[in-house]
Design a protein around this motif. Structure first.
Motif, PDB file in Angstrom:
ATOM      1  N   ILE A   1       0.841  -1.196   0.000  1.00  0.00           N
ATOM      2  CA  ILE A   1       0.000   0.000   0.000  1.00  0.00           C
ATOM      3  C   ILE A   1       0.877   1.247   0.000  1.00  0.00           C
ATOM      4  CG2 ILE A   1      -1.756   1.298   1.268  1.00  0.00           C
ATOM      5  CD1 ILE A   1      -2.650  -1.369   2.506  1.00  0.00           C
ATOM      6  N   ALA A   2       0.529   2.204  -0.837  1.00  0.00           N
ATOM      7  CA  ALA A   2       1.194   3.508  -0.843  1.00  0.00           C
ATOM      8  C   ALA A   2       0.237   4.540  -0.256  1.00  0.00           C
ATOM      9  CB  ALA A   2       1.596   3.904  -2.251  1.00  0.00           C
ATOM     10  N   TYR A   3       0.821   5.620   0.289  1.00  0.00           N
ATOM     11  CA  TYR A   3       0.032   6.701   0.886  1.00  0.00           C
ATOM     12  C   TYR A   3       0.714   8.014   0.578  1.00  0.00           C
ATOM     13  CZ  TYR A   3      -2.336   9.447   4.539  1.00  0.00           C
ATOM     14  OH  TYR A   3      -3.060  10.400   5.227  1.00  0.00           O
ATOM     15  N   ASP A   4      -0.011   8.936  -0.025  1.00  0.00           N
ATOM     16  CA  ASP A   4       0.596  10.207  -0.425  1.00  0.00           C
ATOM     17  C   ASP A   4       0.263  11.358   0.517  1.00  0.00           C
ATOM     18  OD1 ASP A   4      -2.045  10.753  -0.982  1.00  0.00           O
ATOM     19  OD2 ASP A   4      -1.768  11.061  -3.135  1.00  0.00           O
ATOM     20  N   GLY A   5      -0.272  11.027   1.690  1.00  0.00           N
ATOM     21  CA  GLY A   5      -0.651  12.043   2.661  1.00  0.00           C
ATOM     22  C   GLY A   5      -2.137  12.295   2.706  1.00  0.00           C
ATOM     23  N   SER A   6      -2.849  11.861   1.659  1.00  0.00           N
ATOM     24  CA  SER A   6      -4.303  12.039   1.632  1.00  0.00           C
ATOM     25  C   SER A   6      -5.039  10.788   1.160  1.00  0.00           C
ATOM     26  CB  SER A   6      -4.684  13.219   0.735  1.00  0.00           C
ATOM     27  OG  SER A   6      -4.206  13.024  -0.589  1.00  0.00           O
ATOM     28  N   ASP A   7      -4.441  10.036   0.252  1.00  0.00           N
ATOM     29  CA  ASP A   7      -5.104   8.858  -0.304  1.00  0.00           C
ATOM     30  C   ASP A   7      -4.233   7.611  -0.162  1.00  0.00           C
ATOM     31  OD1 ASP A   7      -7.464  10.156  -1.284  1.00  0.00           O
ATOM     32  OD2 ASP A   7      -6.252  10.978  -2.917  1.00  0.00           O
ATOM     33  N   PHE A   8      -4.899   6.451   0.006  1.00  0.00           N
ATOM     34  CA  PHE A   8      -4.229   5.160  -0.004  1.00  0.00           C
ATOM     35  C   PHE A   8      -4.357   4.548  -1.397  1.00  0.00           C
ATOM     36  CE2 PHE A   8      -5.484   5.620   4.483  1.00  0.00           C
ATOM     37  CZ  PHE A   8      -4.232   5.471   5.081  1.00  0.00           C
ATOM     38  N   TYR A   9      -3.330   3.795  -1.798  1.00  0.00           N
ATOM     39  CA  TYR A   9      -3.316   3.154  -3.115  1.00  0.00           C
ATOM     40  C   TYR A   9      -2.926   1.686  -2.953  1.00  0.00           C
ATOM     41  CZ  TYR A   9      -2.793   8.057  -4.615  1.00  0.00           C
ATOM     42  OH  TYR A   9      -2.944   9.412  -4.799  1.00  0.00           O
ATOM     43  N   LEU A  10      -3.717   0.805  -3.516  1.00  0.00           N
ATOM     44  CA  LEU A  10      -3.349  -0.611  -3.555  1.00  0.00           C
ATOM     45  C   LEU A  10      -2.378  -0.815  -4.715  1.00  0.00           C
ATOM     46  CD1 LEU A  10      -3.561  -3.627  -2.914  1.00  0.00           C
ATOM     47  CD2 LEU A  10      -5.644  -3.695  -4.305  1.00  0.00           C
ATOM     48  N   ILE A  11      -1.137  -1.156  -4.385  1.00  0.00           N
ATOM     49  CA  ILE A  11      -0.122  -1.364  -5.409  1.00  0.00           C
ATOM     50  C   ILE A  11      -0.160  -2.800  -5.919  1.00  0.00           C
ATOM     51  CG2 ILE A  11       2.327  -1.196  -5.972  1.00  0.00           C
ATOM     52  CD1 ILE A  11       1.036   1.464  -5.274  1.00  0.00           C
ATOM     53  N   GLU A  12      -0.053  -3.755  -5.003  1.00  0.00           N
ATOM     54  CA  GLU A  12      -0.077  -5.172  -5.361  1.00  0.00           C
ATOM     55  C   GLU A  12      -0.601  -5.974  -4.180  1.00  0.00           C
ATOM     56  OE1 GLU A  12       3.748  -6.587  -6.626  1.00  0.00           O
ATOM     57  OE2 GLU A  12       3.889  -5.168  -8.282  1.00  0.00           O
ATOM     58  N   PHE A  13      -0.914  -7.234  -4.431  1.00  0.00           N
ATOM     59  CA  PHE A  13      -1.305  -8.142  -3.361  1.00  0.00           C
ATOM     60  C   PHE A  13      -0.903  -9.559  -3.746  1.00  0.00           C
ATOM     61  CE2 PHE A  13      -4.814  -8.261  -6.341  1.00  0.00           C
ATOM     62  CZ  PHE A  13      -5.134  -9.602  -6.400  1.00  0.00           C
ATOM     63  N   GLN A  14      -0.772 -10.408  -2.753  1.00  0.00           N
ATOM     64  CA  GLN A  14      -0.614 -11.846  -2.953  1.00  0.00           C
ATOM     65  C   GLN A  14      -1.375 -12.535  -1.837  1.00  0.00           C
ATOM     66  OE1 GLN A  14       0.668 -13.345  -5.472  1.00  0.00           O
ATOM     67  NE2 GLN A  14       2.108 -11.931  -6.412  1.00  0.00           N
ATOM     68  N   SER A  15      -2.068 -13.619  -2.154  1.00  0.00           N
ATOM     69  CA  SER A  15      -2.844 -14.316  -1.131  1.00  0.00           C
ATOM     70  C   SER A  15      -2.458 -15.782  -0.991  1.00  0.00           C
ATOM     71  CB  SER A  15      -4.349 -14.184  -1.426  1.00  0.00           C
ATOM     72  OG  SER A  15      -4.619 -14.286  -2.802  1.00  0.00           O
ATOM     73  N   ILE A  16      -1.341 -16.151  -1.618  1.00  0.00           N
ATOM     74  CA  ILE A  16      -0.769 -17.479  -1.397  1.00  0.00           C
ATOM     75  C   ILE A  16       0.723 -17.404  -1.733  1.00  0.00           C
ATOM     76  CG2 ILE A  16      -1.341 -18.262  -3.759  1.00  0.00           C
ATOM     77  CD1 ILE A  16      -1.601 -21.104  -2.613  1.00  0.00           C
ATOM     78  N   TYR A  17       1.522 -18.117  -0.967  1.00  0.00           N
ATOM     79  CA  TYR A  17       2.943 -18.278  -1.244  1.00  0.00           C
ATOM     80  C   TYR A  17       3.671 -16.935  -1.366  1.00  0.00           C
ATOM     81  CZ  TYR A  17       6.952 -21.076  -2.737  1.00  0.00           C
ATOM     82  OH  TYR A  17       8.175 -21.698  -2.804  1.00  0.00           O
ATOM     83  N   PHE A  18       3.481 -16.091  -0.363  1.00  0.00           N
ATOM     84  CA  PHE A  18       4.178 -14.809  -0.350  1.00  0.00           C
ATOM     85  C   PHE A  18       5.210 -14.794   0.781  1.00  0.00           C
ATOM     86  CE2 PHE A  18       0.019 -14.447   1.756  1.00  0.00           C
ATOM     87  CZ  PHE A  18       0.379 -14.098   3.054  1.00  0.00           C
ATOM     88  N   GLY A  19       6.124 -13.843   0.719  1.00  0.00           N
ATOM     89  CA  GLY A  19       7.154 -13.724   1.742  1.00  0.00           C
ATOM     90  C   GLY A  19       6.560 -13.467   3.116  1.00  0.00           C
ATOM     91  N   THR A  20       7.140 -14.057   4.133  1.00  0.00           N
ATOM     92  CA  THR A  20       6.596 -13.936   5.492  1.00  0.00           C
ATOM     93  C   THR A  20       7.600 -13.327   6.467  1.00  0.00           C
ATOM     94  OG1 THR A  20       7.302 -16.217   5.959  1.00  0.00           O
ATOM     95  CG2 THR A  20       5.032 -15.897   5.194  1.00  0.00           C
ATOM     96  N   ALA A  21       8.619 -12.629   5.953  1.00  0.00           N
ATOM     97  CA  ALA A  21       9.678 -12.097   6.810  1.00  0.00           C
ATOM     98  C   ALA A  21       9.146 -11.122   7.848  1.00  0.00           C
ATOM     99  CB  ALA A  21      10.749 -11.419   5.958  1.00  0.00           C
TER     100      ALA A  21
END
Length: 353
Positions: free
Chosen positions: A281-301
């Motif tokens: 998620i990005a945030y420019d000070g006023s709005d949130f933006y969904l950049i990308e998502f993954q719902s299986i087999y993603f990094g868990t660090a």
């Protein structure tokens, strides 16, 4: 005790885990089984190659599974075939097949963003060839962000400032086969009116550029647990926050998440209908933006690096200062999901923190 089938790859790997031992071996299956037993569920591990739809009935079976990031995604393609056929046969595959297809497939991910109405104020366009792109060159605004369909940790992401840079980059991301190109050229000579294949057919995404960002936020949601970390845009990495090194990020309370971030992430999570998700998620000070998502087999660090997680209560978001193993976090999220979907006949179990 309810049973869940867990499908492994040919290396007996299940899932993704940071700091796994041996390296790239995935979740600890013994620990995972133990945590599921505590929740009154039994795990039955199977290899993907043991699935036989002709001799076995998987209708109404609860099935969790792994994906793959093998070179060229050849084995992932095999996994997709297996899981889609199981879903068609009536099995409860968790998460659904569309999420596997979107895994490391940013073009389909963008299409999911569109049909779930998650594009919001960040528009994108997808193309399957140079010829597709050329039909729309007049309508592209610069600078623009090009993303290859595959790639992780910031690879395959480019900020382009002109049409010339865009065309050059589209050519660069393609690996041409000159033998087949020559054969196709021969067809155009032999057959009058034949239209040649585009020489550049690697699919890609063009996404609007958000100026003056200093960081983004990675949010994991596993059932009722939310992990967050702040990823600064480091010098020399341009617009890429991903891949900057986990020691350079800020976790939990130190992430200083802006008001509204968790609710925004939770709204995405609910629309996805999954037990767990990773959201950029990005945030420019006023709005949130969904950049990308993954719902299986993603990094868990973000889980081992965090000293706690957030959970939503009647009074708001509360930080729980407690480290948990990824196997427990994963098992909890699956059971919470099963109970919420009423797939299980036993819905009285309470997940403990």
């Amino acid at each position: 005790m309810k049973s869940i089938i867990a499908l492994m790859d040919y290396k007996a790997k299940f899932g993704s885990k940071h700091f796994d031992t041996p390296y790239r071996s995935g979740l600890d299956k013994k620990k995972l089984s133990g945590y599921f037993v505590e929740l009154e569920y039994k795990i039955e591990y199977m290899y993907l190659n043991e699935i036989n739809l002709e001799t076995q009935n998987y209708k109404d079976k609860d099935i969790i599974y792994t994906s793959s990031e093998d070179i060229g995604y050849k084995y992932k393609s095999y996994i997709e075939d297996i899981m889609y056929s199981l879903e068609l046969s009536g099995a409860h595959i968790i998460p659904g097949y569309k999420h596997l297809k979107a895994n490391n497939n940013k073009v389909f991910m963008e299409l999911m963003r569109q049909y779930l109405h998650l594009t919001n104020n960040l528009k994108s366009r997808i193309f399957g060839s140079m010829k597709d792109l050329c039909m729309h060159l007049d309508s592209i605004k610069y600078p623009t962000v090009l993303k290859t369909s595959g790639g992780a940790s910031g690879t395959g992401v480019f900020l382009l400032k002109s049409e010339k840079e865009l065309i050059t980059k589209v050519k660069e991301i393609n690996q041409r086969n000159y033998i087949t190109d020559m054969r196709d050229y021969g067809r155009s000579i032999k057959h009058k009116g034949y239209i040649k294949e585009s020489l550049y057919r690697e699919k890609f995404i063009l996404q609007e550029f958000i100026p003056e960002l200093k960081n983004d936020w990675k949010v994991y949601i596993f059932g009722d647990k939310l992990y967050v970390f702040n990823r600064p845009l480091l010098k020399g990495r341009g617009i890429k926050a991903s891949g900057g090194g986990y020691d350079n990020y800020f976790y939990g309370l130190e992430a200083e998440a802006p008001d509204g971030l968790f609710e925004y992430a939770l709204s995405i999570f609910k629309k996805m209908d999954v037990p767990h998700i990773s959201i950029d998620i990005a945030y420019d000070g006023s709005d949130f933006y969904l950049i990308e998502f993954q719902s299986i087999y993603f990094g868990t660090a973000g889980i081992p690096y965090s000293y706690g997680y957030f959970t939503k209560t009647n009074t708001g978001w509360e930080f729980i200062a407690k480290k948990l193993e990824i196997e427990k976090v994963y098992a909890d999220s699956i059971v919470v999901y099963l109970q919420s979907k009423n797939i299980s006949t036993s819905n009285t179990l309470s997940i403990t923190q």
